[in-house]
Enzyme design. Structure first.
Site, PDB file in Angstrom:
ATOM      1  N   GLU A 174      -1.260   5.457  -5.178  1.00 22.71           N
ATOM      2  CA  GLU A 174      -1.651   4.238  -4.462  1.00 22.71           C
ATOM      3  C   GLU A 174      -1.838   4.592  -2.996  1.00 22.71           C
ATOM      4  OE1 GLU A 174       1.051   0.861  -4.512  1.00 22.71           O
ATOM      5  OE2 GLU A 174      -0.545  -0.414  -3.715  1.00 22.71           O
ATOM      6  N   ASN A 226      -1.413  -5.678 -12.103  1.00 19.21           N
ATOM      7  CA  ASN A 226      -0.340  -4.765 -11.692  1.00 19.21           C
ATOM      8  C   ASN A 226       1.007  -5.411 -12.021  1.00 19.21           C
ATOM      9  OD1 ASN A 226       1.129  -2.651 -10.382  1.00 19.21           O
ATOM     10  ND2 ASN A 226       1.243  -3.912  -8.560  1.00 19.21           N
ATOM     11  N   GLU A 227       1.684  -5.923 -11.043  1.00 19.29           N
ATOM     12  CA  GLU A 227       2.988  -6.550 -11.320  1.00 19.29           C
ATOM     13  C   GLU A 227       2.779  -8.055 -11.405  1.00 19.29           C
ATOM     14  OE1 GLU A 227       5.457  -5.201  -8.116  1.00 19.29           O
ATOM     15  OE2 GLU A 227       6.114  -3.442  -9.236  1.00 19.29           O
ATOM     16  N   CYS A 271       0.126  -2.711  -5.619  1.00 19.98           N
ATOM     17  CA  CYS A 271      -0.200  -4.001  -5.001  1.00 19.98           C
ATOM     18  C   CYS A 271      -1.609  -4.054  -4.424  1.00 19.98           C
ATOM     19  CB  CYS A 271       0.816  -4.312  -3.914  1.00 19.98           C
ATOM     20  SG  CYS A 271       2.447  -4.671  -4.570  1.00 19.98           S
TER      21      CYS A 271
END
Ligand code: AHR
Length: 660
Positions: A47, A377-378, A242
């Site tokens: 990332e 993602n989350e 993120c």
């Protein structure tokens, strides 16, 4: 029973248990061949956080090369007659600068770039300077290009130089190689208009080391890419994290902006520039110079299966609490199209699809062999499921062989996690991405996490894990040892865990927002942390199949903190005909273990023994001492397939056993 007898029995049992504290039996049975080890089991997660892309892996040394930062001269010192214009040759990056006569012969016009925390120059290394330029009134103009050491206040700041002659009214790319004459870690790049030159326009001012990873012009920093290659990762998850989601949907990662000519890839913000008030980096943006083509290419070159993560239409749920922030369910088609087009970009036929054609035009007509795509993602809650559904339906319909990775949210347990796993089963995700940044105690208790996972549902992707320990450092030895204990459980359960990746991967020592991280660097140097070494020991010794491994009549890690602090896993490598046993001793004392290799290897065994330990649990590698803590390998021979070994306190040991 008489009192005397009882006392005798108590004494006997206490002496037996005292004996058993330090004497264990580990039996591995290579004849009982278990699940194949997935090629993807140990991978990496990239990332752009901590200046991992621009200022890190991406080889570009110039910051704000296209003058598109909101503050158009951020990263630049300008002097003399310098103007900003916005009708340049690249529609998505329209700004450029115009240098003209300052009005005085001894007053120079030019600009100087500060790079990312400076520009690192290595003596005798070649660098490629390039610029798009034109002389708007026609004729020619001469640029004086210099590598400088601006911190050399008392001496000559110039450490290399050359002239670049720009000719004609048309925009053209000029490129020249320049050799640095000194090593400077915080240098700069100066471009000055020579006296009596015509007015000149400059756009996309760029500087790369010539010696990039695999020599690509838009290439990657070699030492950092090599550190990834040395892990032999089976999977590469990118580009986040993120940043995939965006603080708002407008700033989510859009892969289509990251492909095609680098000059025309539009800038995006990087949410890590403002996420932490105490680690604020207002000059942190994403140039997308390291884009999806480059990621796919890197995957191919290091032998990792690409795993792109795409937006599910939800802006970061940590930062957005109302449904308005997200894409309405009925309006998801452009987001879904992005996924379908991505699969074509990676795998499609250039004669039939425009995204596949772009891949071919960029130099890779053959497919990239994409097998996985992660959607979200989350994310969490019912809204995630509702958003995910139409993606799953359309991807399944068109590309039934692509495996879909869903998420279990940001936590390794708890309400969101408990809600999401059954939902992932219902929706038919192939893998579920679990994240855990946890303390030592969690890792100690999680050596058996996967022993009882449902074997029929989706596979597990331990997609972001790292021990956030309480040691004095961040990437200290003990944290890595805890990760090793956890990984023995991953390995023993390779039938249900398909991938595991540490996070985050990279950090610039001057620009981090999040730690610990796996690989650290400054502008010239880098080092591998103890966590890197642990990941590498597992990844480079993963064998072909799990084999049964029993510690003191139990599955290893049957206890809460392992057994007596011990954790173990074992695999067979059918190709090299070896049995590999990994043992982690988290105990304060050394442990004696009788190792039985049941069958397959007979008497006379030769062993390569790798030991990773530290003189201090807080010990960590640094830029100045990059190899302070590295595994040590010795050779041993054993006359039979049952022998006693000693495992030092707080250590990782690995026995690679072969027939003599
Ligand atoms: O790895 C850092 C961040 O941790 C990732 O962006 C996110 O997925 C997680 O919260």
């Amino acid at each position: 029973m008489s009192m005397k007898k009882l006392l005798c029995l108590m004494l006997l049992s206490s002496s037996l248990s005292a004996f058993s504290v330090n004497e264990h039996v580990l039996t591995v049975s290579p004849k009982k061949i278990g699940a194949p080890i997935p090629s993807t089991l140990y991978g990496i997660f990239f990332e752009d956080i901590n200046f991992a892309a621009d200022g890190g892996l991406y080889g570009e040394l110039v910051k704000n090369r296209s003058f598109e930062f909101p503050d158009h001269f951020m990263g630049w010192n300008i002097f003399g007659n310098v103007k900003l214009n916005s009708d340049g040759p690249f529609d998505k990056n329209p700004h450029y600068v115009r240098l003209g006569y300052s009005g005085h012969n001894d007053k120079h016009s030019g600009l100087e770039n500060e790079g990312y925390f400076g520009i690192g120059y290595n003596k005798n290394n070649l660098y490629r300077f390039s610029v798009w330029a034109r002389v708007p009134e026609g004729g020619s103009a001469t640029l004086h290009v210099m590598f400088c050491d601006p911190n050399n206040r008392n001496g000559n700041q110039q450490i290399a130089e050359t002239d670049v002659v720009v000719e004609g009214k048309e925009w053209k790319k000029y490129s020249v190689e320049i050799r640095a004459t000194r090593t400077v870690d915080k240098g700069s790049l100066r471009v000055v208009l020579r006296k009596e030159s015509n007015v000149v326009d400059l756009e996309h001012i760029s500087l790369f080391p010539v010696d990039t990873w695999k020599g690509h012009e838009n290439g990657m920093r070699k030492d950092l890419a090599q550190a990834l290659a040395d892990l032999h990762p089976g999977v590469f998850r990118f580009p986040g994290g993120c940043i995939v989601e965006g603080t708002d949907l407008a700033t989510r990662y859009q892969w289509k902006n990251s492909v095609g000519p680098v000059e025309n890839r539009p800038l995006n913000e990087n949410r890590w520039h403002y996420t932490f008030e105490n680690r604020f980096f207002p000059d942190y943006f994403q140039s997308y110079g390291l884009g999806f083509f480059e990621y796919f290419q890197l995957c191919e070159e290091i032998g990792a299966s690409p795993l792109p993560v795409v937006s599910v239409g939800l802006a970061c749920q940590f930062q957005n609490h109302s449904e308005e922030a997200h894409q309405p369910i009925g309006e998801l088609q452009p987001y879904i199209d992005d996924v379908l087009d991505l699969i074509e970009f990676a795998n499609g036929n250039p004669d039939k699809n425009r995204w596949a054609k772009l891949r071919a035009d960029m130099g890779h007509p053959a497919p990239f062999n994409l097998k996985y795509v992660a959607i979200g993602n989350e994310q969490w809650g019912q809204t995630y499921i509702d958003h995910l559904k139409p993606f799953v339906e359309q991807v399944r319909k068109k590309y039934p062989n692509i495996k879909i990775v869903g998420t279990a949210g940001p936590n390794s347990e708890g309400a969101d996690f408990e809600f999401l796993w059954p939902e992932m089963r219902k929706i038919g995700a192939d893998l579920v991405d679990e994240h855990f940044y946890r303390p030592e105690s969690w890792f100690l208790q999680s050596g058996n996490r996967y022993d009882n996972y449902d074997r029929k549902g989706p596979k597990v992707f331990a997609g972001e894990y790292a021990c956030h320990g309480k040691g004095k450092g961040w990437n200290h030895f003990e944290a890595a040892l805890m990760e090793a204990a956890f990984l023995t459980g991953v390995e023993r359960n390779a039938d249900v865990v398909e991938m595991a990746t540490y996070a985050p991967l990279f950090a610039h020592v001057d620009g981090w927002q999040w730690r610990p991280d796996m690989i650290w660097y400054d502008n010239l140097r880098s080092y591998k942390t103890c966590s890197w070494w642990i990941q590498s020991l597992f990844s480079n010794n993963k064998g072909t199949n799990v084999i049964s491994c029993i510690l003191d009549n139990n599955k290893p890690a049957a206890g809460n903190n392992g057994q007596d602090g011990l954790f173990a896993s074992s695999v067979i490598d059918k190709v090299t005909k070896s049995v590999i046993v990994k043992i982690v001793n988290t105990n304060d004392s050394k442990q004696t273990i009788k190792l039985n290799v049941n069958g397959y290897l007979k008497n006379k065994i030769k062993a390569v023994v790798t030991t990773f330990q530290s003189d201090s649990l807080d010990g960590e590698n640094t830029l100045d001492e990059p190899n302070k803590y590295v595994p040590v390998t010795t050779q041993q021979e054993f006359p039979s397939n049952s022998f006693t070994i000693s495992v030092p306190a707080k250590s990782f040991v690995m026995y690679e056993l072969k027939q003599q």
